[in-house]
Design a protein around this motif. Structure first.
Motif, PDB file in Angstrom:
ATOM      1  N   LEU A 195      45.896  45.840  73.711  1.00  0.00           N
ATOM      2  CA  LEU A 195      44.779  45.032  73.248  1.00  0.00           C
ATOM      3  C   LEU A 195      43.755  45.875  72.496  1.00  0.00           C
ATOM      4  O   LEU A 195      43.192  45.447  71.488  1.00  0.00           O
ATOM      5  N   ASN A 196      43.524  47.086  73.045  1.00  0.00           N
ATOM      6  CA  ASN A 196      42.595  47.993  72.339  1.00  0.00           C
ATOM      7  C   ASN A 196      43.126  48.342  70.960  1.00  0.00           C
ATOM      8  O   ASN A 196      42.380  48.400  69.963  1.00  0.00           O
ATOM      9  N   ALA A 197      44.462  48.629  70.928  1.00  0.00           N
ATOM     10  CA  ALA A 197      45.073  48.984  69.623  1.00  0.00           C
ATOM     11  C   ALA A 197      44.974  47.826  68.675  1.00  0.00           C
ATOM     12  O   ALA A 197      44.705  47.984  67.472  1.00  0.00           O
ATOM     13  N   VAL A 198      45.221  46.583  69.265  1.00  0.00           N
ATOM     14  CA  VAL A 198      45.106  45.402  68.411  1.00  0.00           C
ATOM     15  C   VAL A 198      43.688  45.272  67.873  1.00  0.00           C
ATOM     16  O   VAL A 198      43.453  44.935  66.707  1.00  0.00           O
ATOM     17  N   GLY A 199      42.704  45.571  68.750  1.00  0.00           N
ATOM     18  CA  GLY A 199      41.304  45.516  68.301  1.00  0.00           C
ATOM     19  C   GLY A 199      41.037  46.508  67.182  1.00  0.00           C
ATOM     20  O   GLY A 199      40.361  46.204  66.200  1.00  0.00           O
ATOM     21  N   GLU A 200      41.571  47.711  67.404  1.00  0.00           N
ATOM     22  CA  GLU A 200      41.390  48.710  66.338  1.00  0.00           C
ATOM     23  C   GLU A 200      42.085  48.268  65.063  1.00  0.00           C
ATOM     24  O   GLU A 200      41.581  48.479  63.946  1.00  0.00           O
ATOM     25  N   ARG A 201      43.277  47.643  65.293  1.00  0.00           N
ATOM     26  CA  ARG A 201      43.994  47.153  64.106  1.00  0.00           C
ATOM     27  C   ARG A 201      43.157  46.086  63.395  1.00  0.00           C
ATOM     28  O   ARG A 201      43.086  46.051  62.173  1.00  0.00           O
ATOM     29  N   ASP A 202      42.543  45.213  64.222  1.00  0.00           N
ATOM     30  CA  ASP A 202      41.707  44.178  63.614  1.00  0.00           C
ATOM     31  C   ASP A 202      40.545  44.795  62.842  1.00  0.00           C
ATOM     32  O   ASP A 202      40.179  44.326  61.755  1.00  0.00           O
ATOM     33  N   THR A 203      39.987  45.857  63.484  1.00  0.00           N
ATOM     34  CA  THR A 203      38.881  46.550  62.779  1.00  0.00           C
ATOM     35  C   THR A 203      39.353  47.125  61.449  1.00  0.00           C
ATOM     36  O   THR A 203      38.702  47.008  60.412  1.00  0.00           O
ATOM     37  N   GLN A 204      40.532  47.808  61.507  1.00  0.00           N
ATOM     38  CA  GLN A 204      41.093  48.396  60.272  1.00  0.00           C
ATOM     39  C   GLN A 204      41.401  47.304  59.257  1.00  0.00           C
ATOM     40  O   GLN A 204      41.167  47.456  58.055  1.00  0.00           O
ATOM     41  N   ILE A 205      41.980  46.174  59.831  1.00  0.00           N
ATOM     42  CA  ILE A 205      42.285  45.079  58.913  1.00  0.00           C
ATOM     43  C   ILE A 205      41.000  44.547  58.284  1.00  0.00           C
ATOM     44  O   ILE A 205      40.952  44.235  57.078  1.00  0.00           O
ATOM     45  N   GLY A 206      39.913  44.489  59.085  1.00  0.00           N
ATOM     46  CA  GLY A 206      38.631  44.062  58.521  1.00  0.00           C
ATOM     47  C   GLY A 206      38.144  44.992  57.424  1.00  0.00           C
ATOM     48  O   GLY A 206      37.660  44.551  56.369  1.00  0.00           O
ATOM     49  N   VAL A 207      38.288  46.309  57.720  1.00  0.00           N
ATOM     50  CA  VAL A 207      37.889  47.295  56.698  1.00  0.00           C
ATOM     51  C   VAL A 207      38.726  47.116  55.444  1.00  0.00           C
ATOM     52  O   VAL A 207      38.233  47.132  54.305  1.00  0.00           O
ATOM     53  N   LEU A 208      40.073  46.961  55.693  1.00  0.00           N
ATOM     54  CA  LEU A 208      40.968  46.800  54.547  1.00  0.00           C
ATOM     55  C   LEU A 208      40.646  45.522  53.793  1.00  0.00           C
ATOM     56  O   LEU A 208      40.678  45.491  52.547  1.00  0.00           O
ATOM     57  N   GLN A 209      40.347  44.469  54.589  1.00  0.00           N
ATOM     58  CA  GLN A 209      39.985  43.227  53.913  1.00  0.00           C
ATOM     59  C   GLN A 209      38.699  43.385  53.111  1.00  0.00           C
ATOM     60  O   GLN A 209      38.555  42.836  52.009  1.00  0.00           O
ATOM     61  N   SER A 210      37.747  44.167  53.673  1.00  0.00           N
ATOM     62  CA  SER A 210      36.508  44.432  52.938  1.00  0.00           C
ATOM     63  C   SER A 210      36.801  45.199  51.643  1.00  0.00           C
ATOM     64  O   SER A 210      36.287  44.876  50.579  1.00  0.00           O
ATOM     65  N   ASP A 211      37.682  46.251  51.808  1.00  0.00           N
ATOM     66  CA  ASP A 211      38.070  47.011  50.589  1.00  0.00           C
ATOM     67  C   ASP A 211      38.791  46.115  49.609  1.00  0.00           C
ATOM     68  O   ASP A 211      38.586  46.198  48.380  1.00  0.00           O
ATOM     69  N   LEU A 212      39.680  45.252  50.217  1.00  0.00           N
ATOM     70  CA  LEU A 212      40.411  44.348  49.333  1.00  0.00           C
ATOM     71  C   LEU A 212      39.452  43.413  48.609  1.00  0.00           C
ATOM     72  O   LEU A 212      39.621  43.117  47.418  1.00  0.00           O
ATOM     73  N   GLY A 213      38.420  42.975  49.316  1.00  0.00           N
ATOM     74  CA  GLY A 213      37.427  42.120  48.683  1.00  0.00           C
ATOM     75  C   GLY A 213      36.702  42.846  47.555  1.00  0.00           C
ATOM     76  O   GLY A 213      36.486  42.291  46.468  1.00  0.00           O
ATOM     77  N   ALA A 214      36.329  44.135  47.838  1.00  0.00           N
ATOM     78  CA  ALA A 214      35.648  44.919  46.793  1.00  0.00           C
ATOM     79  C   ALA A 214      36.564  45.117  45.597  1.00  0.00           C
ATOM     80  O   ALA A 214      36.158  45.009  44.430  1.00  0.00           O
ATOM     81  N   GLN A 215      37.853  45.433  45.916  1.00  0.00           N
ATOM     82  CA  GLN A 215      38.806  45.622  44.815  1.00  0.00           C
ATOM     83  C   GLN A 215      39.029  44.317  44.072  1.00  0.00           C
ATOM     84  O   GLN A 215      39.201  44.309  42.841  1.00  0.00           O
ATOM     85  N   THR A 216      39.054  43.229  44.829  1.00  0.00           N
ATOM     86  CA  THR A 216      39.217  41.928  44.170  1.00  0.00           C
ATOM     87  C   THR A 216      38.037  41.654  43.246  1.00  0.00           C
ATOM     88  O   THR A 216      38.207  41.177  42.118  1.00  0.00           O
ATOM     89  N   ASN A 217      36.814  41.957  43.752  1.00  0.00           N
ATOM     90  CA  ASN A 217      35.641  41.779  42.898  1.00  0.00           C
ATOM     91  C   ASN A 217      35.725  42.667  41.649  1.00  0.00           C
ATOM     92  O   ASN A 217      35.384  42.246  40.540  1.00  0.00           O
ATOM     93  N   ALA A 218      36.166  43.958  41.885  1.00  0.00           N
ATOM     94  CA  ALA A 218      36.314  44.872  40.741  1.00  0.00           C
ATOM     95  C   ALA A 218      37.347  44.340  39.762  1.00  0.00           C
ATOM     96  O   ALA A 218      37.180  44.408  38.535  1.00  0.00           O
ATOM     97  N   ARG A 219      38.477  43.804  40.349  1.00  0.00           N
ATOM     98  CA  ARG A 219      39.505  43.266  39.463  1.00  0.00           C
ATOM     99  C   ARG A 219      38.967  42.078  38.680  1.00  0.00           C
ATOM    100  O   ARG A 219      39.230  41.909  37.483  1.00  0.00           O
ATOM    101  N   ASN A 220      38.195  41.210  39.390  1.00  0.00           N
ATOM    102  CA  ASN A 220      37.616  40.063  38.698  1.00  0.00           C
ATOM    103  C   ASN A 220      36.677  40.507  37.588  1.00  0.00           C
ATOM    104  O   ASN A 220      36.666  39.927  36.494  1.00  0.00           O
ATOM    105  N   ALA A 221      35.868  41.569  37.905  1.00  0.00           N
ATOM    106  CA  ALA A 221      34.958  42.103  36.864  1.00  0.00           C
ATOM    107  C   ALA A 221      35.753  42.656  35.688  1.00  0.00           C
ATOM    108  O   ALA A 221      35.406  42.465  34.511  1.00  0.00           O
ATOM    109  N   ALA A 222      36.855  43.405  36.035  1.00  0.00           N
ATOM    110  CA  ALA A 222      37.700  43.965  34.965  1.00  0.00           C
ATOM    111  C   ALA A 222      38.330  42.854  34.156  1.00  0.00           C
ATOM    112  O   ALA A 222      38.428  42.941  32.920  1.00  0.00           O
ATOM    113  N   GLU A 223      38.796  41.785  34.887  1.00  0.00           N
ATOM    114  CA  GLU A 223      39.394  40.667  34.160  1.00  0.00           C
ATOM    115  C   GLU A 223      38.364  40.001  33.245  1.00  0.00           C
ATOM    116  O   GLU A 223      38.674  39.604  32.123  1.00  0.00           O
ATOM    117  N   ALA A 224      37.118  39.903  33.757  1.00  0.00           N
ATOM    118  CA  ALA A 224      36.054  39.316  32.928  1.00  0.00           C
ATOM    119  C   ALA A 224      35.793  40.188  31.694  1.00  0.00           C
ATOM    120  O   ALA A 224      35.641  39.692  30.572  1.00  0.00           O
TER     121      ALA A 224
END
Length: 426
Positions: free
Chosen positions: A82-111
């Motif tokens: 469960l702890n590992a899953v929590g850490e995984r969730d945290t990492q996934i959150g970080v990755l999702q945050s990075d993915l969001g930033a990259q998505t925003n950057a990609r959207n800006a680049a596309e614009a």
């Protein structure tokens, strides 16, 4: 009273049994619920373990959480998982945050790409418009060039026609000129024949006079005419001559002009010409000369004769040049006057004779030296040396005159020589 107590104890037992049964039933239910949850937890643990194995097999065997999880006993596996899953969730959150930033950057680049694409499309449209304008301009210029080529072709054809017309006109003029020259030559020949007859008569009369005076005619040297004036161009101050390239005539040659029929005595200082002409244009049998000097009120006429004592188309005359000259008549002897006179002789194909002998045709003398007075102080070496030099020059000058008389060589002083070659300041 006793019956009443007995009845109360039975009722308590029944309620006790009921309570025990209810408790047992509840305990059974709780046990079933517990074992059900445990079984669900174990199934979840097995699923987590399977997932961990899959993760381990795929990419996460070096993950510290996984290592810590597998290093401990299975009793704490669920908690660790469960702890590992929590850490995984945290990492996934970080990755999702990075993915969001990259998505925003990609959207800006596309614009930005969209903006650049629109700019490129606009530039392409502008370029196409410019190309179309240039094509239209090129077509217009091509049409102009075609029109100019047509005009040039027409002008070229017109020039060709004009050239043909000019050539034809020139041929007509040349033919007429040749005909006039031939006519002038015929008239000149006739006039020369008459002049020669008159000249012979004059010479005979003069010979008779000289014989009566005691002087032999052969002692009087004369020069013959080198050319004759056949026509004039009054408004241009030019004349046509009856000799040309075939007679070794060259540009720049000068002649003294005399009246037709004149007998030009070489040594007679009074026999001066009336004009000086210079050759400026030469054909094979004719030439054009310009009048460069003319005596006051003198007129050059058709049939006049031209004389240059050096020039002769049939032979080369030899000249011995001696003394110092004053060619510019400034009263001072020229430093290189002797060399200048020699160059005047060679300019008209004359030869320079270093010695006066029978092969010499003419003796050209410079300014006659003055007989010097002997210095009173004969001990003055400088004055005596100057006296001897001047005396030697004077004696050499007189000796050459005497020797020329003995050899029958005509003697020309500076003035007479320059006059007979048509010399003038250029």
């Amino acid at each position: 009273m006793a019956r009443a107590r007995s009845g109360g104890g039975s009722t308590g037992s029944i309620w006790g049994l009921v309570l025990f049964g209810a408790g047992f039933f509840i305990s059974m239910i709780l046990a079933i619920v517990f074992y059900t949850k445990v079984e669900a937890a174990e199934q979840a643990a097995e699923a987590a373990q399977s997932e961990l194995n899959s993760v381990r097999n795929s990419a996460d065997s070096n993950d510290p959480a996984y290592t810590a999880l597998t290093a401990e006993g299975s009793g704490t596996a669920v908690r660790k998982l469960l702890n590992a899953v929590g850490e995984r969730d945290t990492q996934i959150g970080v990755l999702q945050s990075d993915l969001g930033a990259q998505t925003n950057a990609r959207n800006a680049a596309e614009a930005q790409l969209q903006t650049q694409t629109e700019a490129t499309q606009k530039a392409q449209a502008d370029l196409q418009q410019t190309v179309d304008a240039k094509d239209a301009q090129a077509k217009q210029l091509t049409a102009q060039v075609t029109a100019l080529e047509s005009t040039v072709s027409a002008i070229s054809q017109e020039n060709t026609n004009l050239k043909s017309l000019i050539d034809s006109s020139i041929e007509d003029v040349v033919d007429n000129y040749d005909a006039q020259i031939n006519e002038w030559k015929k008239r000149t020949s006739d006039a020369q024949a008459e002049a020669s007859a008159s000249e012979r008569t004059v010479i005979e009369l003069r010979e008779t006079i000289e014989v009566l005076r005691g002087k032999r005619p052969e002692d009087i040297p004369v020069t013959l005419a080198d050319a004759t004036v056949v026509a004039q161009i009054p408004d241009q101050n030019k004349i046509y001559l009856d000799i040309g390239r075939d007679a070794n005539l060259r540009l720049g040659m000068a002649f003294q002009v005399y009246d037709a029929g004149d007998v030009v005595k070489i040594e007679d200082p009074q026999a001066e010409g009336k004009a000086v002409v210079e050759v400026i244009n030469i054909n094979s049998n004719s030439a054009i000369a310009r009048i460069v000097q003319r005596k006051p009120r003198a007129v050059v006429n058709d049939g006049d004769i031209l004389v240059n004592v050096v020039y002769d188309p049939n032979r080369l005359y030899s000249f011995h040049v001696f003394g110092q000259f004053d060619l510019n008549y400034d009263g001072d002897l020229d430093e290189n006057g002797n060399d200048k006179v020699r160059s005047l002789v060679t300019r008209f194909d004359g030869l320079i004779s270093e010695e006066l002998d029978y092969a010499t045709d003419y003796l050209v003398l410079g300014i006659e030296p003055v007989l010097p007075d002997r210095p009173e102080d004969e001990l003055d070496l400088i004055k005596m040396r100057e006296f001897r030099t001047a005396l030697e020059n004077y004696q050499a000058y007189q000796d050459l005159i005497s020797k020329a008389r003995e050899l029958g060589v005509p003697v020309l002083n500076q003035n007479r020589f320059l006059d007979l070659i048509g010399y003038f300041e250029r």
